[in-house]
Design a protein around this motif. Structure first.
Motif, mmCIF file in Angstrom:
data_model
loop_
_atom_site.group_PDB
_atom_site.id
_atom_site.type_symbol
_atom_site.label_atom_id
_atom_site.label_comp_id
_atom_site.label_asym_id
_atom_site.label_seq_id
_atom_site.Cartn_x
_atom_site.Cartn_y
_atom_site.Cartn_z
ATOM 1 N N GLU A 5 37.873 35.486 43.769
ATOM 2 C CA GLU A 5 37.354 34.118 43.668
ATOM 3 C C GLU A 5 37.372 33.374 44.998
ATOM 4 O OE1 GLU A 5 38.174 31.863 39.876
ATOM 5 O OE2 GLU A 5 39.735 33.413 39.724
ATOM 6 N N ARG A 6 38.393 33.633 45.830
ATOM 7 C CA ARG A 6 38.511 32.880 47.078
ATOM 8 C C ARG A 6 37.431 33.245 48.091
ATOM 9 N NH1 ARG A 6 42.897 32.356 49.783
ATOM 10 N NH2 ARG A 6 44.303 32.488 48.011
ATOM 11 N N TRP A 7 36.668 34.325 47.846
ATOM 12 C CA TRP A 7 35.629 34.726 48.799
ATOM 13 C C TRP A 7 34.223 34.652 48.210
ATOM 14 C CZ3 TRP A 7 38.877 39.655 49.944
ATOM 15 C CH2 TRP A 7 39.998 39.304 50.707
ATOM 16 N N HIS A 37 35.846 25.085 45.604
ATOM 17 C CA HIS A 37 36.559 26.009 46.491
ATOM 18 C C HIS A 37 37.508 25.243 47.415
ATOM 19 C CE1 HIS A 37 37.118 29.531 49.148
ATOM 20 N NE2 HIS A 37 37.091 28.621 50.124
ATOM 21 N N ARG A 63 40.566 24.085 45.548
ATOM 22 C CA ARG A 63 41.463 25.125 45.032
ATOM 23 C C ARG A 63 42.086 26.001 46.108
ATOM 24 N NH1 ARG A 63 39.794 29.690 40.489
ATOM 25 N NH2 ARG A 63 41.877 30.640 40.302
ATOM 26 N N PHE A 64 41.341 26.312 47.151
ATOM 27 C CA PHE A 64 41.794 27.339 48.094
ATOM 28 C C PHE A 64 42.042 26.841 49.517
ATOM 29 C CE2 PHE A 64 39.216 29.788 44.975
ATOM 30 C CZ PHE A 64 40.237 30.584 44.460
ATOM 31 N N PHE A 118 37.987 29.793 54.610
ATOM 32 C CA PHE A 118 38.165 31.139 54.051
ATOM 33 C C PHE A 118 39.296 31.825 54.813
ATOM 34 C CE2 PHE A 118 33.634 30.063 53.603
ATOM 35 C CZ PHE A 118 33.568 30.043 52.218
ATOM 36 N N THR A 119 40.280 32.307 54.090
ATOM 37 C CA THR A 119 41.468 32.857 54.723
ATOM 38 C C THR A 119 41.769 34.258 54.213
ATOM 39 O OG1 THR A 119 42.910 31.924 53.023
ATOM 40 C CG2 THR A 119 42.493 30.570 54.981
#
Length: 276
Positions: free
Chosen positions: A148-150, A222, A225-226, A236-237
């Motif tokens: 989900e994070r990407w 996003h 949440r991230f 983006f990590t």
């Protein structure tokens, strides 16, 4: 008599435009390795480009290191090029292109009379087959198969045509949801396993990119949440940490996602413009 003969020869060369300014060392004293290493030291290059040149130069040394630079003739270059693995056309093209650039500089600096690299088209790799770009259906399946994070990363890459290094250096302060704009002013590259932050590839790379309206809600969710609250928090990590996401980590997930879509032929670059 020797002096008069030398003068006559050089006078004729001057009159015919063939005379060349003497250099500190004659070509007979300069090996390809000596000249090429000095050539690389004098170049102003970004870290990633320098690392790539160093890698290619190490390959060139296998064939040319000890050769006198004036002994590298068109025939020598042709035989060397024909000895390279034809199943790796991109690497072969990049090696030839670097050799041509180095020898071209040697010609410009009058170390040699002219570059011996004269193989037409050798610096361009021919793609074995044309890859069909990802369709909207492909993109939907791949996005759903990613962690989900990407997921938003792939969506932005596809709809905004952003490079991987631009996206992975994107920070909260670069995202303007109110105006629907991403402000691209930096990129990250990896050199010897370390992230290097720098300017985009060219001045034209510094730009504002419109966010498609249908992606704004996903990007907003996003961020909530991230992404950390700091202005400089990366969008983006890597997994489990605040650091930069690298190619290897992302591509493990990307390979799984493209397999789910039945598109094992796809690369990241063929996803940047969704098909109809």
């Amino acid at each position: 008599m020797d002096a008069e003969a030398w003068l006559a020869i050089n006078s004729a060369a001057i009159a015919e435009g063939r005379w060349r300014k003497p250099v500190a060392a004659s070509p007979a004293d300069i090996t390809f390795q000596e000249y090429a290493e000095d050539w690389l030291r004098r170049r102003e290059l970004k870290p990633r480009t320098r690392a790539e040149y160093e890698r290619l130069l190490a390959l060139l040394m296998e064939g040319f290191a000890a050769k006198r630079i004036d002994a590298i003739t068109p025939d020598v270059v042709r035989r060397w090029y024909e000895s390279l693995d034809p199943t790796r056309p991109t690497r072969r093209a990049h090696q030839y292109d670097l050799l041509r650039t180095i020898m071209g500089t040697a010609g410009d600096e009058e170390i040699i009379d002219a570059s011996p690299c004269r193989i037409r088209g050798a610096g361009k790799a021919k793609r074995a087959r044309q890859i069909r770009p990802a369709t909207l259906a492909d993109l939907k399946v791949m996005t759903g198969a990613l962690p989900e994070r990407w997921r938003v990363l792939l969506q932005l890459a596809s709809w905004c045509a952003l490079r991987f290094g631009e996206l992975t250096e994107l920070r909260r302060m670069d995202v303007d949801l109110d105006n629907g704009v991403l402000r691209i002013s930096r990129g990250v590259t990896w050199v010897h396993g370390e992230p290097i932050i720098g300017d985009p590839k060219s001045q034209a790379g510094v730009r504002d990119v419109s966010i498609p309206p249908h992606l704004v809600p996903d990007l907003e969710a996003h961020l909530a949440r991230f992404v950390g609250p700091r202005r400089d928090a990366l969008v983006f990590t890597a997994v489990g940490g605040p650091g930069h996401l690298n190619h290897g980590t992302f591509y493990k997930a990307f390979r799984h996602a493209r397999a789910e879509a039945g598109r094992e032929d796809l690369r990241y670059t063929t996803c940047v413009t969704p098909g109809p």
